[in-house]
Every structure is written in structure tokens, then in C-alpha cells.
Write a protein that holds these residues in place. Structure first.
Motif, PDB file in Angstrom:
ATOM      1  N   THR A 139       0.827  -1.189   0.000  1.00 36.55           N
ATOM      2  CA  THR A 139       0.000   0.000   0.000  1.00 36.55           C
ATOM      3  C   THR A 139       0.869   1.251   0.000  1.00 36.55           C
ATOM      4  OG1 THR A 139      -1.646  -1.192   1.292  1.00 36.55           O
ATOM      5  CG2 THR A 139      -1.831   1.196   1.228  1.00 36.55           C
ATOM      6  N   VAL A 140       0.557   2.168  -0.902  1.00 39.76           N
ATOM      7  CA  VAL A 140       1.240   3.464  -0.958  1.00 39.76           C
ATOM      8  C   VAL A 140       0.165   4.537  -0.959  1.00 39.76           C
ATOM      9  CG1 VAL A 140       2.732   4.958  -2.315  1.00 39.76           C
ATOM     10  CG2 VAL A 140       3.199   2.521  -2.227  1.00 39.76           C
ATOM     11  N   VAL A 141       0.310   5.493  -0.043  1.00 39.39           N
ATOM     12  CA  VAL A 141      -0.674   6.566   0.092  1.00 39.39           C
ATOM     13  C   VAL A 141       0.031   7.895  -0.072  1.00 39.39           C
ATOM     14  CG1 VAL A 141      -2.342   7.641   1.645  1.00 39.39           C
ATOM     15  CG2 VAL A 141      -2.032   5.172   1.693  1.00 39.39           C
ATOM     16  N   GLU A 177       4.657   0.915   3.154  1.00 39.08           N
ATOM     17  CA  GLU A 177       4.812  -0.092   4.199  1.00 39.08           C
ATOM     18  C   GLU A 177       6.150   0.045   4.911  1.00 39.08           C
ATOM     19  OE1 GLU A 177       2.523  -2.312   5.197  1.00 39.08           O
ATOM     20  OE2 GLU A 177       1.108  -1.501   3.756  1.00 39.08           O
ATOM     21  N   GLU A 178       7.192   0.477   4.191  1.00 40.70           N
ATOM     22  CA  GLU A 178       8.528   0.535   4.763  1.00 40.70           C
ATOM     23  C   GLU A 178       8.801   1.827   5.532  1.00 40.70           C
ATOM     24  OE1 GLU A 178       8.266   0.119   1.231  1.00 40.70           O
ATOM     25  OE2 GLU A 178       7.940  -1.996   1.623  1.00 40.70           O
ATOM     26  N   ASN A 229      -6.357   3.379   7.225  1.00 45.73           N
ATOM     27  CA  ASN A 229      -6.037   1.961   7.067  1.00 45.73           C
ATOM     28  C   ASN A 229      -4.549   1.681   7.273  1.00 45.73           C
ATOM     29  OD1 ASN A 229      -8.686   1.257   6.598  1.00 45.73           O
ATOM     30  ND2 ASN A 229      -8.502   1.408   4.373  1.00 45.73           N
ATOM     31  N   ILE A 230      -3.690   2.525   6.707  1.00 48.33           N
ATOM     32  CA  ILE A 230      -2.255   2.279   6.878  1.00 48.33           C
ATOM     33  C   ILE A 230      -1.835   2.503   8.323  1.00 48.33           C
ATOM     34  CG2 ILE A 230      -1.262   4.547   6.307  1.00 48.33           C
ATOM     35  CD1 ILE A 230       0.752   2.951   4.520  1.00 48.33           C
ATOM     36  N   LEU A 231      -2.432   3.476   9.014  1.00 45.17           N
ATOM     37  CA  LEU A 231      -2.115   3.681  10.426  1.00 45.17           C
ATOM     38  C   LEU A 231      -2.620   2.514  11.272  1.00 45.17           C
ATOM     39  CD1 LEU A 231      -2.788   7.514  10.853  1.00 45.17           C
ATOM     40  CD2 LEU A 231      -0.592   6.348  10.584  1.00 45.17           C
ATOM     41  N   ARG A 232      -3.759   1.964  10.914  1.00 47.92           N
ATOM     42  CA  ARG A 232      -4.283   0.797  11.626  1.00 47.92           C
ATOM     43  C   ARG A 232      -3.359  -0.398  11.414  1.00 47.92           C
ATOM     44  NH1 ARG A 232      -9.251  -0.363   9.219  1.00 47.92           N
ATOM     45  NH2 ARG A 232     -10.144   1.364  10.374  1.00 47.92           N
TER      46      ARG A 232
END
Length: 176
Positions: A2-4, A69-70, A146-149
């Protein structure tokens, strides 16, 4: 993976970008009028505006934060730096100094102003989605959430912000 994309361009930098776009219009128009004569003013303006808009897209498109993600990559048109996820202490959705809703990450250590990265700044949500801007901001809030979760980063949300997001944008508060 995932990239935001997120991030808020500061006012001074946005003004600098706007000035650069205006100078591009003036330079291209002046060069065409100087090379081909006064009868080519409209051609010069047209090509200058095209060059100015292209420059603005380039500058604003390169400026921002990339959450992957990284790590978190902070980019400007002239530099890029990386912030590791382990530096992120918490997230918060609160009011900023302009009464806008601001989603920021609190960091430990580093040279960031006030020890935070502002991911998103939106006007208060007072009605359902009515345009593409609202829809894109709702998508961004969901993607960031979502990425913080996934990274298990706690996020604090003011009650009035949570109520507005739930009522108008149908974004449920976190269930932790």
C-alpha cells in the motif's frame, strides 16, 4: 504493498510555486513576442500559460508525503528524506490554527517543525459528499486510516470531528 500520497504544501512554498508559474508565463510570452513581433502576443500568452501550468503541475506533483509499508518519504521538488515508522508516536485528527481539520503524525526526534508531519488538512465536514474534492479527501482519510491501523499507530480524534466524519462521510470511528 500500500502506498498513500498525502501532505500539505505550506503557504510560502505554494506562493513560491505560483510566482514560478507566473514567471514562466511572462518569460515564454516575452521570448515569443521578442522573437516574432508584437503580432504574436496571444500565441505567446497561450504557450506561456501552457508552460506555467505544466510547471505548476510538476512542482505541486513532486511536493508531498508518500506513506508506504517501509517508511514515510517527505518530498519537495529539490529534495527527499525518509522518516522511519518507528519514529511515529501517534496520530491525531484535530483543529489547526485556521479552524481546519488536520490529520498529523507526532514524531519523536528529528528536525520536523513542532515534531509533526501534517498528512491532511480539510475544511470541516458539514454535509455529505457533493463533489470530487470531498470524495478524494474521504478516500485519503480512509487510506491513511487503514495504513495507520496496519502499523498499529494510535490515532486521537476530537469528538466533533469523529461525529462529522461518521454522520456526513459515513466513516465509522475506530473500534479499538
Amino acid at each position: 504493498m500500500t502506498v498513500v500520497r498525502a501532505g500539505v504544501v505550506p503557504g510560502r512554498r505554494a506562493a513560491l510555486y505560483g510566482l514560478s508559474g507566473f514567471l514562466a508565463v511572462a518569460l515564454v510570452c516575452g521570448a515569443i513576442v521578442g522573437a516574432f513581433g508584437l503580432n504574436r502576443v496571444f500565441t505567446g500568452l497561450l504557450l506561456g500559460i501552457a508552460a506555467g501550468v505544466a510547471l505548476l503541475f510538476l512542482l505541486f506533483g513532486r511536493d508531498g508525503l508518500i506513506l508506504s509499508e517501509e517508511s514515510i518519504v517527505r518530498r519537495t521538488p529539490w529534495a527527499a528524506s525518509t522518516v522511519a515508522w518507528d519514529r511515529v508516536v501517534a496520530g491525531r485528527f484535530a483543529l489547526d490554527d485556521k479552524a481546519r481539520w488536520s490529520l498529523a503524525l507526532d514524531l519523536n526526534g528529528g528536525e520536523e517543525q513542532h515534531g509533526e508531519l501534517v498528512l491532511l488538512s480539510i475544511p470541516p465536514v458539514v454535509r455529505p459528499i457533493t463533489n470530487a474534492y470531498d470524495h478524494r479527501k474521504r478516500e485519503q482519510v480512509n487510506e491513511i486510516r487503514n495504513i495507520l491501523r496496519d502499523k498499529r499507530i494510535p490515532v486521537t480524534i476530537l469528538p466533533e470531528i469523529a461525529a462529522g466524519l461518521q454522520e456526513h462521510w459515513r466513516i465509522a470511528p475506530p473500534t479499538r
